[in-house]
Design a protein around this motif. Structure first.
Motif, mmCIF file in Angstrom:
data_model
loop_
_atom_site.group_PDB
_atom_site.id
_atom_site.type_symbol
_atom_site.label_atom_id
_atom_site.label_comp_id
_atom_site.label_asym_id
_atom_site.label_seq_id
_atom_site.Cartn_x
_atom_site.Cartn_y
_atom_site.Cartn_z
ATOM 1 N N ALA A 126 0.793 -1.108 0.142
ATOM 2 C CA ALA A 126 -0.149 0.276 -0.251
ATOM 3 C C ALA A 126 1.168 1.675 -0.123
ATOM 4 C CB ALA A 126 -0.512 -0.196 1.434
ATOM 5 N N GLU A 127 0.227 2.242 -0.652
ATOM 6 C CA GLU A 127 1.566 3.313 -0.453
ATOM 7 C C GLU A 127 0.451 4.745 -0.014
ATOM 8 O OE1 GLU A 127 2.343 4.402 -5.424
ATOM 9 O OE2 GLU A 127 3.647 2.411 -4.969
ATOM 10 N N GLY A 128 1.721 5.295 0.739
ATOM 11 C CA GLY A 128 1.077 6.687 0.795
ATOM 12 C C GLY A 128 0.140 6.678 1.430
ATOM 13 N N ILE A 129 -0.664 8.297 2.238
ATOM 14 C CA ILE A 129 -1.930 8.370 3.128
ATOM 15 C C ILE A 129 -3.092 9.132 2.502
ATOM 16 C CG2 ILE A 129 -2.542 9.798 4.822
ATOM 17 C CD1 ILE A 129 0.742 9.136 5.556
ATOM 18 N N ALA A 130 -4.067 8.456 2.046
ATOM 19 C CA ALA A 130 -5.323 9.147 1.165
ATOM 20 C C ALA A 130 -5.833 10.331 2.097
ATOM 21 C CB ALA A 130 -6.116 8.039 0.949
ATOM 22 N N ASP A 131 -6.774 10.965 1.455
ATOM 23 C CA ASP A 131 -7.345 12.431 2.278
ATOM 24 C C ASP A 131 -7.541 12.749 0.894
ATOM 25 O OD1 ASP A 131 -8.306 13.179 4.442
ATOM 26 O OD2 ASP A 131 -5.664 13.253 4.854
ATOM 27 N N THR A 132 -8.825 13.451 0.954
ATOM 28 C CA THR A 132 -9.743 14.440 0.561
ATOM 29 C C THR A 132 -9.182 16.030 0.997
ATOM 30 O OG1 THR A 132 -11.264 15.408 1.894
ATOM 31 C CG2 THR A 132 -11.709 13.008 0.727
ATOM 32 N N ASN A 133 -9.499 16.676 -0.561
ATOM 33 C CA ASN A 133 -9.401 17.830 -0.899
ATOM 34 C C ASN A 133 -9.379 18.739 0.395
ATOM 35 O OD1 ASN A 133 -8.645 20.538 -1.651
ATOM 36 N ND2 ASN A 133 -8.989 20.152 -3.412
ATOM 37 N N ALA A 134 -10.784 18.832 0.882
ATOM 38 C CA ALA A 134 -11.113 19.315 2.182
ATOM 39 C C ALA A 134 -10.367 19.506 3.229
ATOM 40 C CB ALA A 134 -12.991 19.000 2.066
ATOM 41 N N GLU A 135 -9.837 17.894 2.852
ATOM 42 C CA GLU A 135 -8.978 17.211 4.621
ATOM 43 C C GLU A 135 -8.099 17.666 4.703
ATOM 44 O OE1 GLU A 135 -8.655 15.759 8.741
ATOM 45 O OE2 GLU A 135 -10.637 16.110 7.202
ATOM 46 N N LEU A 136 -7.706 18.340 3.095
ATOM 47 C CA LEU A 136 -6.298 18.500 3.287
ATOM 48 C C LEU A 136 -5.489 20.577 3.242
ATOM 49 C CD1 LEU A 136 -4.433 16.804 -0.157
ATOM 50 C CD2 LEU A 136 -3.728 16.064 2.297
ATOM 51 N N VAL A 137 -7.532 21.352 3.223
ATOM 52 C CA VAL A 137 -7.159 22.775 3.615
ATOM 53 C C VAL A 137 -7.294 22.430 4.994
ATOM 54 C CG1 VAL A 137 -8.819 24.319 3.344
ATOM 55 C CG2 VAL A 137 -8.361 23.157 1.167
ATOM 56 N N ARG A 138 -7.472 21.905 5.668
ATOM 57 C CA ARG A 138 -7.851 21.452 7.113
ATOM 58 C C ARG A 138 -6.513 21.742 8.057
ATOM 59 N NH1 ARG A 138 -8.332 18.925 11.246
ATOM 60 N NH2 ARG A 138 -7.614 16.538 10.472
ATOM 61 N N ILE A 139 -5.918 20.486 7.031
ATOM 62 C CA ILE A 139 -4.647 20.675 8.084
ATOM 63 C C ILE A 139 -3.723 21.455 7.697
ATOM 64 C CG2 ILE A 139 -2.982 18.137 7.579
ATOM 65 C CD1 ILE A 139 -4.975 16.549 7.237
ATOM 66 N N LEU A 140 -3.867 21.527 5.907
ATOM 67 C CA LEU A 140 -2.377 22.763 5.990
ATOM 68 C C LEU A 140 -3.030 23.558 7.011
ATOM 69 C CD1 LEU A 140 -2.290 20.898 3.122
ATOM 70 C CD2 LEU A 140 -1.018 20.560 4.920
ATOM 71 N N GLU A 141 -3.907 24.550 6.320
ATOM 72 C CA GLU A 141 -4.669 25.379 6.823
ATOM 73 C C GLU A 141 -3.966 26.464 5.389
ATOM 74 O OE1 GLU A 141 -3.077 26.535 11.111
ATOM 75 O OE2 GLU A 141 -4.501 25.315 11.858
ATOM 76 N N ARG A 167 -11.653 8.394 -7.195
ATOM 77 C CA ARG A 167 -13.342 9.231 -7.008
ATOM 78 C C ARG A 167 -13.781 7.835 -6.087
ATOM 79 N NH1 ARG A 167 -14.939 13.850 -8.874
ATOM 80 N NH2 ARG A 167 -13.817 14.153 -10.930
ATOM 81 N N LYS A 168 -14.898 8.718 -5.163
ATOM 82 C CA LYS A 168 -15.594 7.771 -4.734
ATOM 83 C C LYS A 168 -17.352 9.279 -3.917
ATOM 84 C CE LYS A 168 -13.075 5.200 -1.732
ATOM 85 N NZ LYS A 168 -13.171 4.224 -1.177
ATOM 86 N N GLY A 169 -17.946 8.878 -5.281
ATOM 87 C CA GLY A 169 -19.117 9.520 -5.548
ATOM 88 C C GLY A 169 -18.084 11.071 -5.664
ATOM 89 N N VAL A 170 -18.525 11.885 -4.847
ATOM 90 C CA VAL A 170 -18.510 13.455 -6.008
ATOM 91 C C VAL A 170 -16.982 13.211 -5.165
ATOM 92 C CG1 VAL A 170 -20.671 13.986 -6.382
ATOM 93 C CG2 VAL A 170 -19.762 14.817 -3.928
ATOM 94 N N MET A 171 -16.650 12.720 -4.423
ATOM 95 C CA MET A 171 -14.712 12.888 -4.062
ATOM 96 C C MET A 171 -13.840 12.655 -4.444
ATOM 97 S SD MET A 171 -15.726 12.661 0.256
ATOM 98 C CE MET A 171 -15.540 11.637 0.481
ATOM 99 N N LYS A 172 -13.065 13.262 -4.447
ATOM 100 C CA LYS A 172 -12.359 12.594 -4.868
ATOM 101 C C LYS A 172 -10.652 12.440 -3.919
ATOM 102 C CE LYS A 172 -10.936 15.264 -9.079
ATOM 103 N NZ LYS A 172 -10.239 16.297 -10.256
ATOM 104 N N ILE A 173 -10.808 10.938 -3.323
ATOM 105 C CA ILE A 173 -9.361 10.292 -2.859
ATOM 106 C C ILE A 173 -8.081 10.349 -2.882
ATOM 107 C CG2 ILE A 173 -8.886 8.925 -0.913
ATOM 108 C CD1 ILE A 173 -11.345 10.552 -0.498
#
Length: 69
Positions: free
Chosen positions: A1-16, A39-45
């Motif tokens: 398994a490669e890397g850590i998965a996250d959504t754009n919105a979660e990255l906005v929150r984490i990175l501020e 893609r998971k529904g309308v989200m990109k992971i």
């Protein structure tokens, strides 16, 4: 398994940083092959590609060798 998965919105929150900034950086990282997404529904992971990181690192080493120390 490669890397850590996250959504754009979660990255906005984490990175501020703004959604626009995260999107721009992710676009660049996608073009470089450093990240990928599914893609998971309308989200990109987004997920880091280990091989993409290694290739980017090799490119940076080659680039930096061109400059005197």
């Amino acid at each position: 398994a490669e890397g850590i998965a996250d959504t754009n919105a979660e990255l906005v929150r984490i990175l501020e940083i703004s959604h626009v900034a995260v999107s721009k950086h992710l676009s660049i990282l996608l073009d470089l092959g450093v990240v990928q997404y599914i893609r998971k529904g309308v989200m990109k992971i987004y997920k880091i590609r280990e091989e993409g990181i290694k290739e980017f690192s090799r490119c940076m080493e080659n680039f930096l060798e061109k400059f005197p120390k």
